[in-house]
Design a protein around this motif. Sequence first.
Motif, mmCIF file in Angstrom:
data_model
loop_
_atom_site.group_PDB
_atom_site.id
_atom_site.type_symbol
_atom_site.label_atom_id
_atom_site.label_comp_id
_atom_site.label_asym_id
_atom_site.label_seq_id
_atom_site.Cartn_x
_atom_site.Cartn_y
_atom_site.Cartn_z
ATOM 1 N N PHE A 34 44.190 36.793 28.273
ATOM 2 C CA PHE A 34 42.955 36.043 28.083
ATOM 3 C C PHE A 34 41.963 36.839 27.239
ATOM 4 N N TYR A 35 41.777 38.110 27.562
ATOM 5 C CA TYR A 35 40.771 38.910 26.867
ATOM 6 C C TYR A 35 41.229 39.435 25.507
ATOM 7 N N SER A 36 42.460 39.136 25.125
ATOM 8 C CA SER A 36 42.886 39.466 23.770
ATOM 9 C C SER A 36 42.979 38.202 22.918
ATOM 10 N N SER A 37 42.509 37.084 23.476
ATOM 11 C CA SER A 37 42.579 35.803 22.775
ATOM 12 C C SER A 37 41.251 35.489 22.092
ATOM 13 N N PRO A 38 41.247 34.484 21.217
ATOM 14 C CA PRO A 38 40.002 34.071 20.566
ATOM 15 C C PRO A 38 39.013 33.391 21.523
ATOM 16 N N ALA A 39 39.416 33.177 22.786
ATOM 17 C CA ALA A 39 38.534 32.515 23.751
ATOM 18 C C ALA A 39 37.373 33.408 24.192
ATOM 19 N N VAL A 40 37.435 34.687 23.854
ATOM 20 C CA VAL A 40 36.380 35.621 24.266
ATOM 21 C C VAL A 40 35.877 36.399 23.058
ATOM 22 N N PHE A 41 34.630 36.892 23.161
ATOM 23 C CA PHE A 41 34.040 37.650 22.056
ATOM 24 C C PHE A 41 34.774 38.964 21.792
ATOM 25 N N SER A 42 35.099 39.678 22.863
ATOM 26 C CA SER A 42 35.716 40.991 22.665
ATOM 27 C C SER A 42 36.557 41.362 23.878
ATOM 28 N N PRO A 43 37.520 42.230 23.669
ATOM 29 C CA PRO A 43 38.349 42.674 24.795
ATOM 30 C C PRO A 43 37.523 43.528 25.761
ATOM 31 N N VAL A 44 38.024 43.659 26.976
ATOM 32 C CA VAL A 44 37.381 44.526 27.959
ATOM 33 C C VAL A 44 38.396 45.563 28.418
ATOM 34 N N PRO A 45 37.922 46.680 28.918
ATOM 35 C CA PRO A 45 38.864 47.705 29.392
ATOM 36 C C PRO A 45 39.711 47.187 30.557
ATOM 37 N N LYS A 46 40.950 47.626 30.611
ATOM 38 C CA LYS A 46 41.863 47.215 31.675
ATOM 39 C C LYS A 46 41.285 47.540 33.050
ATOM 40 N N CYS A 47 40.512 48.602 33.143
ATOM 41 C CA CYS A 47 39.951 48.964 34.448
ATOM 42 C C CYS A 47 39.045 47.861 34.991
ATOM 43 N N HIS A 48 38.474 47.022 34.132
ATOM 44 C CA HIS A 48 37.642 45.916 34.614
ATOM 45 C C HIS A 48 38.476 44.891 35.370
ATOM 46 N N PHE A 49 39.725 44.696 34.959
ATOM 47 C CA PHE A 49 40.605 43.767 35.671
ATOM 48 C C PHE A 49 40.919 44.323 37.062
ATOM 49 N N GLU A 50 41.125 45.619 37.132
ATOM 50 C CA GLU A 50 41.389 46.279 38.418
ATOM 51 C C GLU A 50 40.167 46.158 39.333
ATOM 52 N N ILE A 51 38.987 46.406 38.777
ATOM 53 C CA ILE A 51 37.749 46.319 39.559
ATOM 54 C C ILE A 51 37.561 44.895 40.082
ATOM 55 N N THR A 52 37.787 43.914 39.211
ATOM 56 C CA THR A 52 37.651 42.512 39.622
ATOM 57 C C THR A 52 38.644 42.178 40.722
ATOM 58 N N PHE A 53 39.891 42.597 40.544
ATOM 59 C CA PHE A 53 40.908 42.294 41.548
ATOM 60 C C PHE A 53 40.538 42.925 42.887
ATOM 61 N N ASP A 54 40.075 44.164 42.873
ATOM 62 C CA ASP A 54 39.666 44.834 44.114
ATOM 63 C C ASP A 54 38.520 44.071 44.782
ATOM 64 N N GLU A 55 37.576 43.595 43.980
ATOM 65 C CA GLU A 55 36.446 42.822 44.514
ATOM 66 C C GLU A 55 36.946 41.514 45.142
ATOM 67 N N LEU A 56 37.892 40.861 44.486
ATOM 68 C CA LEU A 56 38.464 39.632 45.032
ATOM 69 C C LEU A 56 39.160 39.895 46.363
ATOM 70 N N MET A 57 39.859 41.015 46.468
ATOM 71 C CA MET A 57 40.597 41.332 47.690
ATOM 72 C C MET A 57 39.668 41.713 48.837
ATOM 73 N N LYS A 58 38.457 42.173 48.519
ATOM 74 C CA LYS A 58 37.475 42.515 49.564
ATOM 75 C C LYS A 58 36.836 41.279 50.174
ATOM 76 N N GLY A 59 37.041 40.138 49.575
ATOM 77 C CA GLY A 59 36.378 38.933 50.058
ATOM 78 C C GLY A 59 34.910 38.924 49.690
ATOM 79 N N SER A 60 34.612 39.312 48.484
ATOM 80 C CA SER A 60 33.250 39.421 47.994
ATOM 81 C C SER A 60 32.460 38.132 48.171
ATOM 82 N N ALA A 61 31.174 38.282 48.449
ATOM 83 C CA ALA A 61 30.279 37.126 48.528
ATOM 84 C C ALA A 61 29.927 36.599 47.145
ATOM 85 N N PHE A 62 30.268 37.369 46.095
ATOM 86 C CA PHE A 62 29.839 37.028 44.740
ATOM 87 C C PHE A 62 30.909 36.373 43.881
#
Length: 146
Positions: free
Chosen positions: A20-48
Amino acid sequence: MIRKILHDDKTEYIKMAEDFYSSPAVFSPVPKCHFEITFDELMKGSAFTEGFIFDCDEKIAGYGLIAKTFSQEAGGIVIWIEEIYVKEDYRNKGLGSEFIEYVKDNIPAKRYRLETEPENLKAQQLYKRHGFSHLEYINYSLEVKL
């Protein structure tokens, strides 16, 4: 079928997020660590945030992410549909539409928001079909290094 993302989905989710982040659907790629951070947040049951997997023919076909916020302007909770990603083999099968309707039907809010790149005309058509209207806001961003 749309379901909550599970710990066992991590490898596939990260592959899809990278695509997704290497496609034209986004302005620029993001570091892979952001995907890890997001996944960890999802697994914590984040309120956000919440993450969802799209299953089709017993295979993972895509994912969706939402973010939750409160808005005085809206008078309550606002759900941002942050990302909708469908693998190429599963596109044009209605999965994006199914996810938008799933969010509207199952996650109560005063307002639903999303954004897209100006060039992503297919996404814009999809959003308009589901009742979203174009806003003339100008967005600003400030990146903070922690």
